[in-house]
Design an enzyme around this catalytic site. Structure first.
Site, mmCIF file in Angstrom:
data_model
loop_
_atom_site.group_PDB
_atom_site.id
_atom_site.type_symbol
_atom_site.label_atom_id
_atom_site.label_comp_id
_atom_site.label_asym_id
_atom_site.label_seq_id
_atom_site.Cartn_x
_atom_site.Cartn_y
_atom_site.Cartn_z
ATOM 1 N N HIS A 187 -9.325 2.139 -1.433
ATOM 2 C CA HIS A 187 -7.906 1.842 -1.262
ATOM 3 C C HIS A 187 -7.383 1.308 -2.583
ATOM 4 O O HIS A 187 -7.637 0.158 -2.947
ATOM 5 C CB HIS A 187 -7.718 0.818 -0.153
ATOM 6 N N HIS B 233 -2.733 8.091 5.359
ATOM 7 C CA HIS B 233 -2.951 6.755 4.789
ATOM 8 C C HIS B 233 -4.430 6.411 4.972
ATOM 9 O O HIS B 233 -5.076 5.946 4.041
ATOM 10 C CB HIS B 233 -2.049 5.745 5.486
ATOM 11 N N CYS C 260 0.793 -1.240 0.000
ATOM 12 C CA CYS C 260 0.000 0.000 0.000
ATOM 13 C C CYS C 260 0.821 1.283 0.000
ATOM 14 O O CYS C 260 0.256 2.368 -0.067
ATOM 15 C CB CYS C 260 -0.918 0.046 1.219
#
Lengths: 364, 414
Positions: free
Chosen positions: B340, B305, B174
């Site tokens: 995401h 994030h 990620c």
């Protein structure tokens, strides 16, 4: 005195088809002992019946039963090799230094076996989410580097870069820039590739059924890279340059030649300064690559160090093994002092890469 | 003091962004993306890419109506998987926005650095299905060859005829986008390349979705970062690319400068394979600020994030307060809008920061009902706000504790 801004290779270690650590590796290479074994085909169910395996490598036997229940083979190879390296360099006793040490690993696609094993039940079970969450980290390409950092308490920059057969040199270039840019003072850098049923079939099918040019191998090779101004006088080599470029049209001869000449140019070096020039024997591009290496550096340098014929095709670990083999040979030959070594690599997908080393550290 | 940093080497060129490219569920191209961020557009919709029978929660943030032939013109579009097609599309937009000609790029030394979590992940699933039905001998050779993620920057190089270009494929899950951009920053700053085309790309992945579903981390409806009732992520897809070069190079050719890349930092938690750790996150932010020569008080907003999981949002908020004190900068999560997007996430976040700087606004954290009292930050709920953004911080914290933080500044202020 080391050249400022240059990165040093302080030390190296491996887990290889000769066993654990650099000594058995150096001995095996020195004796040119082959490591091909017949596979138990009922156990492996793979596309070939021979491979170069790390002998007797069972993760829980080598690393102990504590904390290894969910550790896959690829991770175990890396954790073991990094452990060998940290012990060799004495860093494993220094908590502060460990906390600042980075880790950069090259990969092909992580563990093909773990990735496929993770998702398979989703297609066969009654419910589609019936996968084992404990295996999810093994199915991530950065799982090996992450787990290795946890095991060895390495808290510096941690990266995984993909590059197939050339991945080790991509990782080396990445790590070198980390050091030159001040993100770390020490970086463990290398690559790990496991032998597995999944990898075997992937490689076999990627060749479209053609014969492999080398027996598949496995293992992990890692280097300790240090910013030169911090390196000990006993450093094994200076890393003068690393470069990679793209072969757009499958003419690997031309691309490899351009890459290697560019590399020499960056350091103001000439082919006659090169004591050893190692090529990758990568599937697809390796034959053309080897021909160019022989043409540019001569057969004496090109044949100085053999790797693939002894430990097999180690995929993304191959460049690390090429460097380890050069350093092992250089450590036994005074003629190597102050000389250069070239590591060439390529991947059939279209990348060519090279690294230039000056051997035995603070020479000239 | 952590990280054992040495001083960076001499040649410290300033690094600027001169091209931006975006493919996302809230907009394709910079104009649409900027508008999407301003109005707080949601990219959530029911999953179409794969069969969802048997899963409890089935929303995602997919890019609809993507036409590969529109973007992939230098090779057969169908020779590339979806993620590679996205990478080509994002790169094409960034190159065109930068106004570099292809001839100029082809005659220069450059870098293409791409971050991805899954690469062509769907290929692995295809092989597994073929193996279940028939056996591994049934693996399609083209599919088997196509699994390697490092083909992605090679596809970009091939598309634009670039050979004197280095490639780097970062697969740190990620946070991969920030890593790729950071590598580009180091490469330009050190004078080793003349341009760096960097970013991240991922296509919607059934395997990723399955993993997060099994962990109970997929939100039932939408992603609500920092919300008291947040229940997880929505998986997403897309690509974000930036063109970077030295300030000197940009000025010499009269390029438009979107923002300046001030620096970045990396750290590893070395703690847990999945759960984030406050100390590791705080160390990363501190390293980024140090590398950038920026003090915490100078940061005007943080693109977090902010995945919308219970664990991430509270750990990240606490780490932010540890570094920035009791009045931290406004901290938003673009994942509320984009889902995401894995390897693309931090690249899209960084571009969001550049647009915030350029246009003077902070994008919102949408779907917000009530802030979790344990997340003591102002997440700019639901509506964007006008703001004088001089410095923005872009966070990314991956599984395995692979943390990367990048800082951008308004060009002309320093």
């Amino acid at each position: 005195m080391m050249t400022p801004g240059v990165v040093a290779i302080s030390d190296w270690s491996v887990v290889s088809p000769y066993g654990l650590g650099k000594d058995v590796f150096a001995e095996g290479l020195h004796g040119a002992r082959g490591t091909v074994t017949q596979l138990d085909v009922d156990h492996w169910r793979s596309a070939e019946d021979r491979a170069c395996l790390v002998p007797g490598f069972d993760v829980r036997e080598v690393l102990g039963r504590k904390g290894t229940r969910t550790m896959d083979r690829l991770t175990g190879l890396a954790v073991a090799a990094i452990g060998e390296l940290l012990a060799t360099t004495g860093v494993d006793d220094d908590d502060a230094r460990l906390a600042a040490t980075g880790l950069v690993l090259g990969t092909t696609i992580g563990s093909a076996q773990s990735t496929m094993d993770f998702i398979r039940p989703s297609y066969t079970a009654d419910v589609p989410y019936f996968v084992d969450p404990a295996q999810m980290p093994n199915a991530a390409m950065n799982g090996v580097a992450a787990r290795s950092a946890i095991w060895h308490r390495l808290k510096g920059p941690n990266a995984t870069v993909a590059g197939g057969h050339a991945a080790g040199l991509h990782a080396l270039g990445y790590a070198r820039r980390l050091l030159r840019s001040g993100h770390a003072t020490d970086v463990v850098c290398g690559g790990a590739e496991e032998y597995s049923t999944a990898r075997s079939w992937l490689e076999h099918r990627s060749r479209g059924g053609e014969r492999a040019t080398a027996v598949p191998g496995e293992g992990c090779a890692v280097l300790m890279l240090t910013a030169a101004e911090n390196a000990a006088e006993s450093a094994q080599a200076e890393l003068l340059a690393v470069y990679n470029s793209v072969c757009l049209d499958s003419d690997f001869r031309q691309s490899v030649r351009a890459c290697l000449l560019d590399l020499l140019g960056r350091a103001g070096a000439s082919p006659s300064d090169v004591w050893a020039a190692s090529s990758s024997d990568s599937p697809g591009a390796g034959t053309a690559e080897k021909e160019v290496v022989v043409e540019v550096f001569g057969s004496e340098a090109a044949e100085r160090v053999a790797v693939t014929e002894l430990v097999g095709d180690t995929g993304c670990a191959s460049a690390g093994f090429q460097i380890a083999a050069i350093l092992a040979a250089a450590a036994e030959d005074e003629a190597a002092i102050g000389k250069l070594a070239v590591v060439s690599s390529s991947d059939r997908d279209g990348t060519v890469a090279g690294a230039l080393l000056r051997l035995r550290g603070p020479a000239c | 003091m952590s990280g054992g940093l040495t001083r960076p080497l001499a040649a410290s060129r300033r690094v600027v962004l001169t091209g931006l490219g975006v493919l996302s569920s809230i907009g394709t191209g910079i104009a649409q993306y900027t508008e999407g961020l301003r109005v707080g557009r949601s990219g959530a919709s029911p999953i179409k890419a794969f069969e969802t029978t048997g899963f409890d929660h089935t929303n995602a943030c997919e890019v609809h109506d993507f036409s590969p032939a529109e973007w992939v013109r230098g090779q057969q579009p169908e020779s590339l998987g979806r993620a590679s097609q996205f990478a080509v599309a994002g790169s094409r937009m960034a190159i065109e926005d930068s106004l570099w000609s292809l001839d100029a790029l082809r005659s220069r030394r450059g870098l293409i650095a791409i971050g991805t979590t899954d690469g062509e992940g769907d290929h692995i699933d295809q092989l597994v299905r073929a193996e279940i039905e028939t056996g591994p001998q049934a693996h399609d050779p083209a599919v088997a060859r196509g699994v390697t993620p490092h083909r992605m920057p090679l596809a970009v190089a091939r598309e634009f005829g670039l050979s004197t270009v280095e490639t780097m494929t970062v697969v740190t899950a990620c946070s991969a986008g920030n890593y790729a951009i950071g590598h580009g920053f180091d490469s330009i700053r050190g004078g080793e390349v003349e341009y760096a085309l960097c970013g991240g790309a991922d296509a919607i992945s059934r395997r990723t979705f399955v993993g997060f579903s099994r962990m109970g981390s997929i939100a039932p409806d939408v992603c609500r970062p920092f919300d008291k009732d947040r229940k997880g992520i929505l998986t997403g897809e897309g690509s974000g690319f930036v063109m970077m070069e030295s300030l000197e190079s940009a000025l010499a050719r009269g390029a438009r400068i979107h923002a300046e890349v001030l620096g970045y930092g990396l750290s590893c938690d070395a703690y847990h394979q999945v759960a984030p750790q406050q100390d590791g996150v705080a160390r990363c932010m501190s390293a980024a600020l140090r590398n950038s020569g920026v003090s915490p008080a100078e940061v005007d907003f943080i693109s977090a994030h902010g995945t919308g999981t219970k664990a991430n949002d509270v750990v990240e908020s606490r780490a932010i307060r540890e570094v920035f004190g009791t009045t931290p900068p406004r901290t938003v999560s673009l994942k509320s809008m984009l889902g995401h997007t894995m390897g693309a996430a931090s690249a899209l976040g960084l571009i969001g920061c550049a647009l915030a700087i350029k246009h003077g606004f902070i994008p919102p954290t949408i779907h917000h009902r009530e802030t979790d009292p344990e997340c003591e930050i102002d997440c700019v709920p639901n509506m964007s706000v006008p703001a004088d953004v001089r410095i923005a911080q872009n966070n990314s914290l991956a599984f395995g504790g692979n943390n990367a933080v990048v800082l951008l500044g308004r060009y002309g202020d320093r």
